[in-house]
Design a protein around this motif. Sequence first.
Motif, PDB file in Angstrom:
ATOM      1  N   GLN A  43     -22.070  11.323   5.481  1.00  0.00           N
ATOM      2  CA  GLN A  43     -23.158  11.030   6.403  1.00  0.00           C
ATOM      3  C   GLN A  43     -24.453  11.718   5.976  1.00  0.00           C
ATOM      4  O   GLN A  43     -25.540  11.152   6.109  1.00  0.00           O
ATOM      5  CB  GLN A  43     -22.783  11.462   7.822  1.00  0.00           C
ATOM      6  CG  GLN A  43     -23.808  11.041   8.866  1.00  0.00           C
ATOM      7  CD  GLN A  43     -23.412  11.456  10.264  1.00  0.00           C
ATOM      8  OE1 GLN A  43     -22.683  12.421  10.469  1.00  0.00           O
ATOM      9  NE2 GLN A  43     -23.914  10.733  11.269  1.00  0.00           N
ATOM     10  N   TYR A 101     -25.887   9.675   3.193  1.00  0.00           N
ATOM     11  CA  TYR A 101     -26.454   8.442   3.743  1.00  0.00           C
ATOM     12  C   TYR A 101     -27.771   8.703   4.467  1.00  0.00           C
ATOM     13  O   TYR A 101     -28.761   7.981   4.266  1.00  0.00           O
ATOM     14  CB  TYR A 101     -25.469   7.783   4.701  1.00  0.00           C
ATOM     15  CG  TYR A 101     -26.115   6.721   5.564  1.00  0.00           C
ATOM     16  CD1 TYR A 101     -26.439   5.468   5.038  1.00  0.00           C
ATOM     17  CD2 TYR A 101     -26.449   6.987   6.899  1.00  0.00           C
ATOM     18  CE1 TYR A 101     -27.064   4.508   5.822  1.00  0.00           C
ATOM     19  CE2 TYR A 101     -27.059   6.023   7.683  1.00  0.00           C
ATOM     20  CZ  TYR A 101     -27.373   4.792   7.142  1.00  0.00           C
ATOM     21  OH  TYR A 101     -28.007   3.845   7.910  1.00  0.00           O
ATOM     22  N   ASN A 113     -24.273   1.056   4.084  1.00  0.00           N
ATOM     23  CA  ASN A 113     -24.423   2.484   3.788  1.00  0.00           C
ATOM     24  C   ASN A 113     -24.646   2.769   2.304  1.00  0.00           C
ATOM     25  O   ASN A 113     -25.600   3.467   1.944  1.00  0.00           O
ATOM     26  CB  ASN A 113     -23.214   3.256   4.307  1.00  0.00           C
ATOM     27  CG  ASN A 113     -23.216   3.368   5.823  1.00  0.00           C
ATOM     28  OD1 ASN A 113     -24.140   2.908   6.492  1.00  0.00           O
ATOM     29  ND2 ASN A 113     -22.180   3.962   6.383  1.00  0.00           N
ATOM     30  N   ILE A 151     -28.182   4.232   0.545  1.00  0.00           N
ATOM     31  CA  ILE A 151     -28.140   5.451  -0.278  1.00  0.00           C
ATOM     32  C   ILE A 151     -28.771   5.195  -1.632  1.00  0.00           C
ATOM     33  O   ILE A 151     -29.639   5.955  -2.095  1.00  0.00           O
ATOM     34  CB  ILE A 151     -26.686   5.936  -0.459  1.00  0.00           C
ATOM     35  CG1 ILE A 151     -26.124   6.451   0.867  1.00  0.00           C
ATOM     36  CG2 ILE A 151     -26.614   7.036  -1.524  1.00  0.00           C
ATOM     37  CD1 ILE A 151     -24.634   6.757   0.829  1.00  0.00           C
TER      38      ILE A 151
END
Length: 273
Positions: free
Chosen positions: A187, A190, A242, A246
Amino acid sequence: MTDVTQSGWRQFWEKGGWWRAIVLVVVYFVLFNGLSLLLTPIAAQIEDPQSAEAILVFYVIPILVGSLLLVAFALSVGWLREIFGPQPIRGRGWMWIAIAVVLVFNVLHLLSIDYGAAGFEVVATWLLAGVFIGFAEEVLTRGLVVNMLRKAGQREIAVAAISSALFALLHAGNLLSGQSLLATAFQLVYTFGFGVCMYLAMRVTGTIIAPILLHASTDPSIFLQTAYPVEGTISALGGLGNPAVIIVGIVLLFFVRGRVTPTTAAPQYDATR
């Protein structure tokens, strides 16, 4: 008569710099999570953690208070116009890539939600939470933090990287709610990439309103699609969101150029071709 305390307060923050930005983010982090802990007794009485009531207690109330605190801080240092006014440095056309990528996957997520299973109240409460989350986190990181870094004369690539890193670290607090270390680590990566995309959205549109709205549609679409998915091709494509964010965020970061000098009132231009 001049208010010495207020003058000293403003002078302290006007100097900007990365360490003052860290102080501000840490204070916000502590206050936000402290309020969440105070609401724990109420949250414990809610049987369904995915209900509208749970979303209201876990997300809406703490983030609403956080939003009010951030606005009060911006008013206290006289930065409200600087944050919500036109950006002092213009973006380039390639920065629209960041907006397009985030927006496309948000739409895919929204199209692969079982709205019947979720129910109107849950969807509406998540949309409300998204507005406050987008407002608070963008005002803090793309508004106040970016402003402080620019006041210290940082180059825009450093402004984008540092503000995105602090934005990512805000989400480390999910460890406190029982989220696994591996999930939290992913997370953080991301949210760093997403943070860069939000910075680019602000640059290319010239206003913080753009990342606020993009962010406001991101969290609800992800959470609702995760909790109430509709299996199919659209959902599968949405699942690529995601890693796409990124990659796009980290790659585009290296193309950021320019610097805002505190003494220059006129807009500065990014020389990147």
